[in-house]
Design a protein around this motif. Structure first.
Motif, PDB file in Angstrom:
ATOM      1  N   GLU A   1      30.635  54.635 -50.799  1.00  0.00           N
ATOM      2  CA  GLU A   1      30.187  53.243 -50.951  1.00  0.00           C
ATOM      3  C   GLU A   1      31.108  52.296 -50.184  1.00  0.00           C
ATOM      4  O   GLU A   1      30.646  51.400 -49.472  1.00  0.00           O
ATOM      5  CB  GLU A   1      30.161  52.872 -52.434  1.00  0.00           C
ATOM      6  N   ILE A   2      32.414  52.495 -50.325  1.00  0.00           N
ATOM      7  CA  ILE A   2      33.385  51.630 -49.643  1.00  0.00           C
ATOM      8  C   ILE A   2      33.258  51.760 -48.132  1.00  0.00           C
ATOM      9  O   ILE A   2      33.235  50.751 -47.412  1.00  0.00           O
ATOM     10  CB  ILE A   2      34.820  51.944 -50.122  1.00  0.00           C
ATOM     11  N   VAL A   3      33.160  52.982 -47.625  1.00  0.00           N
ATOM     12  CA  VAL A   3      33.038  53.193 -46.179  1.00  0.00           C
ATOM     13  C   VAL A   3      31.779  52.493 -45.664  1.00  0.00           C
ATOM     14  O   VAL A   3      31.806  51.799 -44.645  1.00  0.00           O
ATOM     15  CB  VAL A   3      33.028  54.702 -45.835  1.00  0.00           C
ATOM     16  N   ARG A   4      30.678  52.666 -46.359  1.00  0.00           N
ATOM     17  CA  ARG A   4      29.422  52.051 -45.911  1.00  0.00           C
ATOM     18  C   ARG A   4      29.498  50.532 -45.939  1.00  0.00           C
ATOM     19  O   ARG A   4      29.089  49.866 -44.991  1.00  0.00           O
ATOM     20  CB  ARG A   4      28.253  52.537 -46.767  1.00  0.00           C
ATOM     21  N   LYS A   5      30.012  49.977 -47.019  1.00  0.00           N
ATOM     22  CA  LYS A   5      30.074  48.516 -47.103  1.00  0.00           C
ATOM     23  C   LYS A   5      31.064  47.935 -46.097  1.00  0.00           C
ATOM     24  O   LYS A   5      30.831  46.864 -45.537  1.00  0.00           O
ATOM     25  CB  LYS A   5      30.433  48.073 -48.531  1.00  0.00           C
ATOM     26  N   LEU A   6      32.169  48.648 -45.834  1.00  0.00           N
ATOM     27  CA  LEU A   6      33.089  48.203 -44.778  1.00  0.00           C
ATOM     28  C   LEU A   6      32.385  48.180 -43.426  1.00  0.00           C
ATOM     29  O   LEU A   6      32.597  47.269 -42.621  1.00  0.00           O
ATOM     30  CB  LEU A   6      34.319  49.109 -44.713  1.00  0.00           C
ATOM     31  N   ALA A   7      31.539  49.165 -43.184  1.00  0.00           N
ATOM     32  CA  ALA A   7      30.785  49.213 -41.927  1.00  0.00           C
ATOM     33  C   ALA A   7      29.869  48.003 -41.797  1.00  0.00           C
ATOM     34  O   ALA A   7      29.819  47.357 -40.743  1.00  0.00           O
ATOM     35  CB  ALA A   7      29.978  50.507 -41.850  1.00  0.00           C
ATOM     36  N   ILE A   8      29.166  47.684 -42.861  1.00  0.00           N
ATOM     37  CA  ILE A   8      28.223  46.562 -42.831  1.00  0.00           C
ATOM     38  C   ILE A   8      28.962  45.248 -42.619  1.00  0.00           C
ATOM     39  O   ILE A   8      28.582  44.436 -41.764  1.00  0.00           O
ATOM     40  CB  ILE A   8      27.390  46.525 -44.130  1.00  0.00           C
ATOM     41  N   VAL A   9      30.022  45.036 -43.378  1.00  0.00           N
ATOM     42  CA  VAL A   9      30.768  43.780 -43.284  1.00  0.00           C
ATOM     43  C   VAL A   9      31.462  43.656 -41.923  1.00  0.00           C
ATOM     44  O   VAL A   9      31.451  42.588 -41.307  1.00  0.00           O
ATOM     45  CB  VAL A   9      31.779  43.664 -44.453  1.00  0.00           C
ATOM     46  N   THR A  10      32.042  44.753 -41.438  1.00  0.00           N
ATOM     47  CA  THR A  10      32.734  44.717 -40.149  1.00  0.00           C
ATOM     48  C   THR A  10      31.763  44.417 -39.010  1.00  0.00           C
ATOM     49  O   THR A  10      32.063  43.618 -38.122  1.00  0.00           O
ATOM     50  CB  THR A  10      33.460  46.049 -39.881  1.00  0.00           C
ATOM     51  N   ALA A  11      30.598  45.032 -39.018  1.00  0.00           N
ATOM     52  CA  ALA A  11      29.627  44.823 -37.941  1.00  0.00           C
ATOM     53  C   ALA A  11      28.922  43.469 -38.053  1.00  0.00           C
ATOM     54  O   ALA A  11      28.475  42.920 -37.046  1.00  0.00           O
ATOM     55  CB  ALA A  11      28.598  45.945 -37.928  1.00  0.00           C
ATOM     56  N   GLY A  12      28.823  42.946 -39.269  1.00  0.00           N
ATOM     57  CA  GLY A  12      28.190  41.637 -39.436  1.00  0.00           C
ATOM     58  C   GLY A  12      26.765  41.617 -38.912  1.00  0.00           C
ATOM     59  O   GLY A  12      25.964  42.494 -39.240  1.00  0.00           O
ATOM     60  N   ARG A  13      26.436  40.659 -38.064  1.00  0.00           N
ATOM     61  CA  ARG A  13      25.063  40.517 -37.554  1.00  0.00           C
ATOM     62  C   ARG A  13      24.654  41.666 -36.648  1.00  0.00           C
ATOM     63  O   ARG A  13      23.470  41.841 -36.375  1.00  0.00           O
ATOM     64  CB  ARG A  13      24.920  39.189 -36.809  1.00  0.00           C
ATOM     65  N   SER A  14      25.606  42.448 -36.173  1.00  0.00           N
ATOM     66  CA  SER A  14      25.270  43.606 -35.341  1.00  0.00           C
ATOM     67  C   SER A  14      24.759  44.782 -36.171  1.00  0.00           C
ATOM     68  O   SER A  14      24.271  45.757 -35.611  1.00  0.00           O
ATOM     69  CB  SER A  14      26.488  44.044 -34.512  1.00  0.00           C
ATOM     70  N   PHE A  15      24.869  44.685 -37.493  1.00  0.00           N
ATOM     71  CA  PHE A  15      24.375  45.748 -38.372  1.00  0.00           C
ATOM     72  C   PHE A  15      22.980  45.396 -38.869  1.00  0.00           C
ATOM     73  O   PHE A  15      22.737  44.293 -39.356  1.00  0.00           O
ATOM     74  CB  PHE A  15      25.292  45.937 -39.588  1.00  0.00           C
ATOM     75  N   THR A  16      22.076  46.363 -38.747  1.00  0.00           N
ATOM     76  CA  THR A  16      20.745  46.230 -39.350  1.00  0.00           C
ATOM     77  C   THR A  16      20.369  47.576 -39.961  1.00  0.00           C
ATOM     78  O   THR A  16      20.906  48.609 -39.578  1.00  0.00           O
ATOM     79  CB  THR A  16      19.671  45.824 -38.319  1.00  0.00           C
ATOM     80  N   HIS A  17      19.446  47.547 -40.882  1.00  0.00           N
ATOM     81  CA  HIS A  17      18.993  48.787 -41.506  1.00  0.00           C
ATOM     82  C   HIS A  17      18.029  49.554 -40.615  1.00  0.00           C
ATOM     83  O   HIS A  17      17.876  50.754 -40.764  1.00  0.00           O
ATOM     84  CB  HIS A  17      18.342  48.499 -42.864  1.00  0.00           C
TER      85      HIS A  17
END
Length: 188
Positions: free
Chosen positions: A81-97
């Motif tokens: 969970e932590i690894v995934r959420k860090l990925a989302i927050v770090t990428a910001g707008r560059s992250f999409t599902h």
């Protein structure tokens, strides 16, 4: 708290936090039900996991009494969970599902934070999280099943996504991919 309650809370937290992060990063107008990451296959997998849990609890209750295994699964789940959420927050707008097939101006190549260690930390985190849910339930069949099915999903998805990332970012992505592993075992 018993493992089943922890499992249900883990699922609730995972999906609600995915939705909330998507809304916070992309705005409510750009978020829909797909941001909850619930598919027919996912629901079937979770139903199978629950069936295994109750079947074994009824016929082989001793399998479900290993608290240390359940606690290990909880720890694995939390790491994922932590690894995934860090990925989302770090990428910001560059992250999409959903995989982007067109490059957008705000889409940047993110190579810092958790992305400095693995190219696909959200996939790595989800793989860890999903297997952790089954270890926590002491579900031996679903543990192996989830590992195989989730791995196969990402083994098919990552090459397609990387093809697009190479189109978007060219030599920068090539160099990044050479030095940083994918984060999903045996997927280059």
């Amino acid at each position: 708290m018993d493992p089943l309650s922890q499992f249900l809370l883990a699922i609730l937290f995972f999906h609600s936090s995915e939705y909330i992060l998507a809304a916070a990063i992309h705005g409510m107008s750009n978020v829909n039900v797909k941001s909850l990451l619930v598919s027919k296959e996912y629901v079937l997998a979770m139903v199978f996991a629950l069936l295994e849990y109750f079947f074994e609890l009824l016929l082989f209750p001793g399998v479900k009494e290993h608290l240390w295994v359940s606690n290990l699964g909880l720890a694995v789940l939390v790491v994922g969970e932590i690894v995934r959420k860090l990925a989302i927050v770090t990428a910001g707008r560059s992250f999409t599902h959903l995989i982007r097939v067109y490059h957008e101006d705000h889409h940047k190549l993110v190579t810092s934070g958790v992305y400095a260690f693995v190219r696909h930390p959200s996939y790595c985190g989800f793989l860890i999280w999903s297997v952790g849910t089954q270890i926590m339930l002491c579900n031996p069949i679903a543990t192996v099943g989830f590992a195989v099915v989730v791995w196969r999903f990402f083994a098919a998805r990552i090459p397609y996504e990387e093809y697009l990332l190479r189109q978007f970012f060219g030599a920068d992505y090539e160099e990044y991919a050479r030095r940083v592993p994918s984060g999903v075992p045996f997927v280059m």
